[in-house]
Enzyme design. Structure first.
Site, PDB file in Angstrom:
ATOM      1  N   ASN A 210      21.699  -3.730  -5.737  1.00 42.74           N
ATOM      2  CA  ASN A 210      20.831  -4.627  -4.955  1.00 42.74           C
ATOM      3  C   ASN A 210      21.035  -6.066  -5.418  1.00 42.74           C
ATOM      4  O   ASN A 210      21.872  -6.324  -6.286  1.00 42.74           O
ATOM      5  CB  ASN A 210      19.370  -4.186  -5.098  1.00 42.74           C
ATOM      6  CG  ASN A 210      18.936  -4.196  -6.553  1.00 42.74           C
ATOM      7  OD1 ASN A 210      18.889  -5.240  -7.196  1.00 42.74           O
ATOM      8  ND2 ASN A 210      18.669  -3.018  -7.103  1.00 42.74           N
ATOM      9  N   LYS A 289      39.286   7.024  -6.305  1.00 46.37           N
ATOM     10  CA  LYS A 289      38.803   6.201  -5.192  1.00 46.37           C
ATOM     11  C   LYS A 289      38.776   7.031  -3.897  1.00 46.37           C
ATOM     12  O   LYS A 289      39.770   7.677  -3.567  1.00 46.37           O
ATOM     13  CB  LYS A 289      39.727   4.993  -5.029  1.00 46.37           C
ATOM     14  CG  LYS A 289      39.259   4.028  -3.981  1.00 46.37           C
ATOM     15  CD  LYS A 289      40.230   2.890  -3.769  1.00 46.37           C
ATOM     16  CE  LYS A 289      39.826   2.137  -2.516  1.00 46.37           C
ATOM     17  NZ  LYS A 289      40.897   1.357  -1.959  1.00 46.37           N
ATOM     18  N   PRO A 306      15.348   8.966 -12.146  1.00 45.05           N
ATOM     19  CA  PRO A 306      14.067   9.015 -12.866  1.00 45.05           C
ATOM     20  C   PRO A 306      13.338   7.683 -12.691  1.00 45.05           C
ATOM     21  O   PRO A 306      13.984   6.639 -12.581  1.00 45.05           O
ATOM     22  CB  PRO A 306      14.481   9.223 -14.331  1.00 45.05           C
ATOM     23  CG  PRO A 306      15.913   8.777 -14.397  1.00 45.05           C
ATOM     24  CD  PRO A 306      16.499   9.005 -13.038  1.00 45.05           C
ATOM     25  N   ASP A 307      12.020   7.742 -12.661  1.00 44.39           N
ATOM     26  CA  ASP A 307      11.245   6.497 -12.580  1.00 44.39           C
ATOM     27  C   ASP A 307      10.959   6.027 -14.006  1.00 44.39           C
ATOM     28  O   ASP A 307      10.200   6.666 -14.747  1.00 44.39           O
ATOM     29  CB  ASP A 307       9.948   6.734 -11.795  1.00 44.39           C
ATOM     30  CG  ASP A 307       9.287   5.411 -11.456  1.00 44.39           C
ATOM     31  OD1 ASP A 307       9.061   4.597 -12.370  1.00 44.39           O
ATOM     32  OD2 ASP A 307       9.029   5.177 -10.257  1.00 44.39           O
ATOM     33  N   ILE A 308      11.590   4.916 -14.382  1.00 40.01           N
ATOM     34  CA  ILE A 308      11.539   4.474 -15.793  1.00 40.01           C
ATOM     35  C   ILE A 308      10.124   4.069 -16.196  1.00 40.01           C
ATOM     36  O   ILE A 308       9.580   4.561 -17.196  1.00 40.01           O
ATOM     37  CB  ILE A 308      12.521   3.302 -16.005  1.00 40.01           C
ATOM     38  CG1 ILE A 308      13.944   3.753 -15.659  1.00 40.01           C
ATOM     39  CG2 ILE A 308      12.450   2.769 -17.440  1.00 40.01           C
ATOM     40  CD1 ILE A 308      14.927   2.633 -15.452  1.00 40.01           C
ATOM     41  N   VAL A 309       9.533   3.180 -15.408  1.00 44.66           N
ATOM     42  CA  VAL A 309       8.224   2.651 -15.814  1.00 44.66           C
ATOM     43  C   VAL A 309       7.168   3.771 -15.781  1.00 44.66           C
ATOM     44  O   VAL A 309       6.285   3.823 -16.657  1.00 44.66           O
ATOM     45  CB  VAL A 309       7.831   1.421 -14.960  1.00 44.66           C
ATOM     46  CG1 VAL A 309       7.389   1.794 -13.557  1.00 44.66           C
ATOM     47  CG2 VAL A 309       6.767   0.595 -15.647  1.00 44.66           C
ATOM     48  N   LYS A 342       1.728   5.020 -10.692  1.00 40.98           N
ATOM     49  CA  LYS A 342       2.587   4.979 -11.877  1.00 40.98           C
ATOM     50  C   LYS A 342       1.779   4.796 -13.166  1.00 40.98           C
ATOM     51  O   LYS A 342       2.347   4.605 -14.235  1.00 40.98           O
ATOM     52  CB  LYS A 342       3.624   3.861 -11.728  1.00 40.98           C
ATOM     53  CG  LYS A 342       4.527   4.031 -10.498  1.00 40.98           C
ATOM     54  CD  LYS A 342       5.770   3.164 -10.556  1.00 40.98           C
ATOM     55  CE  LYS A 342       6.579   3.284  -9.269  1.00 40.98           C
ATOM     56  NZ  LYS A 342       7.988   2.967  -9.439  1.00 40.98           N
TER      57      LYS A 342
HETATM   58  O1  PMT Z   1      16.224 -10.449 -10.676  1.00 46.89           O
HETATM   59  P1  PMT Z   1      15.762 -11.575  -9.781  1.00 46.89           P
HETATM   60  O2  PMT Z   1      16.833 -12.021  -8.838  1.00 46.89           O
HETATM   61  O3  PMT Z   1      15.165 -12.719 -10.553  1.00 46.89           O
HETATM   62  O4  PMT Z   1      14.603 -10.999  -8.855  1.00 46.89           O
HETATM   63  C1  PMT Z   1      13.378 -10.636  -9.418  1.00 46.89           C
HETATM   64  C2  PMT Z   1      12.825  -9.341  -8.745  1.00 46.89           C
HETATM   65  C3  PMT Z   1      12.551  -9.599  -7.282  1.00 46.89           C
HETATM   66  C4  PMT Z   1      13.864  -8.213  -8.899  1.00 46.89           C
HETATM   67  C5  PMT Z   1      11.516  -8.973  -9.533  1.00 46.89           C
HETATM   68  O5  PMT Z   1      10.594 -10.012  -9.413  1.00 46.89           O
HETATM   69  C6  PMT Z   1      10.897  -7.698  -8.986  1.00 46.89           C
HETATM   70  O6  PMT Z   1      10.125  -7.690  -8.043  1.00 46.89           O
HETATM   71  N1  PMT Z   1      11.233  -6.554  -9.633  1.00 46.89           N
HETATM   72  C7  PMT Z   1      10.856  -5.188  -9.189  1.00 46.89           C
HETATM   73  C8  PMT Z   1      11.892  -4.685  -8.258  1.00 46.89           C
HETATM   74  C9  PMT Z   1      11.652  -3.268  -7.777  1.00 46.89           C
HETATM   75  O7  PMT Z   1      12.568  -2.506  -7.802  1.00 46.89           O
HETATM   76  O8  PMT Z   1      10.431  -2.974  -7.421  1.00 46.89           O
HETATM   77  P2  PMT Z   1       9.935  -1.520  -6.865  1.00 46.89           P
HETATM   78  O9  PMT Z   1       8.708  -1.841  -6.099  1.00 46.89           O
HETATM   79  O10 PMT Z   1      11.016  -0.787  -6.201  1.00 46.89           O
HETATM   80  O11 PMT Z   1       9.585  -0.754  -8.178  1.00 46.89           O
HETATM   81  C10 PMT Z   1       8.270  -0.696  -8.745  1.00 46.89           C
HETATM   82  C11 PMT Z   1       8.349  -0.713 -10.248  1.00 46.89           C
HETATM   83  O12 PMT Z   1       8.930   0.483 -10.700  1.00 46.89           O
HETATM   84  C12 PMT Z   1       9.177  -1.835 -10.823  1.00 46.89           C
HETATM   85  O13 PMT Z   1       8.533  -2.262 -11.992  1.00 46.89           O
HETATM   86  C13 PMT Z   1      10.506  -1.168 -11.153  1.00 46.89           C
HETATM   87  O14 PMT Z   1      11.161  -1.783 -12.259  1.00 46.89           O
HETATM   88  C14 PMT Z   1      10.038   0.230 -11.510  1.00 46.89           C
HETATM   89  N2  PMT Z   1      11.018   1.297 -11.256  1.00 46.89           N
HETATM   90  C15 PMT Z   1      11.431   1.579 -10.000  1.00 46.89           C
HETATM   91  C16 PMT Z   1      12.286   2.636  -9.796  1.00 46.89           C
HETATM   92  C17 PMT Z   1      12.736   3.392 -10.881  1.00 46.89           C
HETATM   93  N3  PMT Z   1      13.578   4.405 -10.724  1.00 46.89           N
HETATM   94  N4  PMT Z   1      12.328   3.091 -12.118  1.00 46.89           N
HETATM   95  C18 PMT Z   1      11.469   2.062 -12.316  1.00 46.89           C
HETATM   96  O15 PMT Z   1      11.110   1.778 -13.472  1.00 46.89           O
END
Ligand code: PMT
Length: 402
Positions: A210, A289, A306-309, A342
């Site tokens: 992304n 490839k 896996p969801d890390i957070v 979460k």
């Molecule tokens: O890196 P930049 O260009 O400065 O941009 C910053 C940002 C837009 C990336 C940042 O501000 C931001 O919003 N980060 C979260 C991006 C995201 O993936 O959000 P989410 O809504 O999909 O995920 C929710 C939360 O779960 C996030 O804290 C994410 O890190 C966490 N997550 C999601 C999926 C996963 N498999 N594991 C996770 O830990």
């Protein structure tokens, strides 16, 4: 002592029997989170070996002004600029005299001339030498120039005399060093921060990813360091230099990011997940490839990452956990849902439908959501916003730990 986290201290050792106490002093400073570089005068090496000090400080010991090898590593001017504080312990009468007269005839005096960092001396000498009119005049003049004197203490001396001239004990010196620094909002705390995108490989040359640049996460890491925290920055692939005074772990995939996040998590006080982690990865990674076929449509099979957070927040020893929510619609409602689902302490809602904020821009605007309130932080640079976020996170963390 928490104020010593991330501080860069030069420990200057001059020739005196109290030099042996520098082993314990170094251990205490390091244990409190400081990075210690030892500089020894030639006379000091007669009392304690550079090898001992190198082993304890974990850094090469500097003891010669004209040493091409050392200059090629960290030159003396660089070393002078590196220091947040120079502590000279023990400071002999001779060293004080040379410092007072502005001499630069060895590495340690040269560093003192070249540095902007505060200089502190822990005098140690025979009581008669300390009382001598010349030493007293030097001590007065050095203090007038803003150089701090820690001690000396009074008591029995190595030579059998009793009186003033004993070097303060290592614990007292470490405490006095800590007091030279102001306390940051996160002094002594350990903070893990995920940043940037993940890359999920399809084959050796292609991946799913992304637009995350890592700017938000790196700014948060810098702000946490500035607030006195010990920081581990777990970063996906980005084009940003590592901020100083933190540990950076580079990863590629979500699973790598999870492993790096869980490594040492028992020590983590605050976990901040700003990374844009791929929710899914290809079920299989092709060994070679993938070739273009005749089909007009190609199907990719993906499996959930896996969801890390959420994994971190599900731990029984859960650190204070802060997530981000990148949304393009119903931003606050989706963010609130993620906060609950979460099991997070806070979530930072980020509208990523706009091109002037969010992904890959220099500015951002967010709303910080907790169980009982929403706090909007208006558009500003990511650096500025990171400072505001860290202040807010620190205050919520403290409220939560009471
Ligand atoms: O890196 P930049 O260009 O400065 O941009 C910053 C940002 C837009 C990336 C940042 O501000 C931001 O919003 N980060 C979260 C991006 C995201 O993936 O959000 P989410 O809504 O999909 O995920 C929710 C939360 O779960 C996030 O804290 C994410 O890190 C966490 N997550 C999601 C999926 C996963 N498999 N594991 C996770 O830990």
């Amino acid at each position: 002592m928490q104020r010593l986290t991330n501080r860069q201290i030069i420990l200057g050792i001059t020739g005196g029997i109290a030099a042996y106490k520098c082993a314990e002093l170094t251990r205490l400073l390091k244990g409190a989170g400081a990075d210690v570089r030892v500089v020894m005068t030639p006379a000091a090496t007669e009392f304690i070996t550079p090898l001992t000090m190198q082993a304890l400080s974990g850094n090469p010991v500097h003891h010669q002004l004209l040493d091409p090898e050392a200059e090629a590593g960290m030159g003396h001017i660089e070393l002078a600029k590196w220091a947040d504080l120079i502590l000279i312990a023990p400071a002999s009468a001779d060293f004080m005299a040379r410092l007072e007269s502005g001499q630069g005839n060895d590495l340690l005096t040269t560093l003192c001339l070249a540095t902007d960092a505060p200089i502190c001396l822990a005098p140690a000498m025979n009581q008669a030498m300390w009382r001598d009119i010349a030493t007293q005049a030097n001590a007065d003049k050095l203090q007038q120039r803003g150089i701090k004197l820690f001690g000396p203490g009074t008591g029995e001396q190595a030579c059998g005399d009793t009186g003033p001239g004993r070097m303060l004990e290592p614990a007292e010196l470490a405490q006095l060093c800590a007091e030279q620094f102001s306390s940051g909002a996160l002094s002594g705390k350990t903070v893990f921060i995920t940043a940037g995108p993940t890359r999920e490989p399809l084959d050796p040359v292609r991946y799913i990813s992304n637009h995350s640049s890592g700017k938000m996460g790196y700014s948060l890491a810098q702000a946490a360091v500035d607030a006195g925290a010990r920081v581990k920055l777990i970063s996906g692939p980005v084009n940003l230099a590592a901020p100083e005074r933190l540990q950076r772990v580079m990863v590629q995939t979500a699973r790598d990011m999870l492993d790096a996040s869980l490594d040492g998590i028992e020590q983590c006080d605050i976990f901040i997940a700003s990374a844009a982690v791929a929710d899914y990865r290809p079920t299989a990674v092709a060994e070679h490839k993938m070739k273009k076929g005749k089909e007009e449509v190609m199907e990719l099979h993906l499996v959930k990452n896996p969801d890390i957070v959420a994994t971190v927040a599900a731990r029984p020893d859960k650190p204070f956990t802060v997530g981000f929510a990148a949304e393009t619609q119903d931003v606050l409602a989706y963010a609130r849902d993620k906060l609950q689902r979460k099991n997070l302490n806070l979530i930072v809602a980020n509208d990523v439908s706009r091109s002037d904020i969010g992904f890959n821009s220099d500015e951002n605007a967010v709303t910080v959501i907790s169980a009982d309130q929403d706090q909007p932080l208006p558009q500003t640079s990511k650096r500025q916003l990171a400072n505001q976020l860290i202040e807010l996170i620190a205050s919520e963390y403290n409220r939560n730990s009471q």
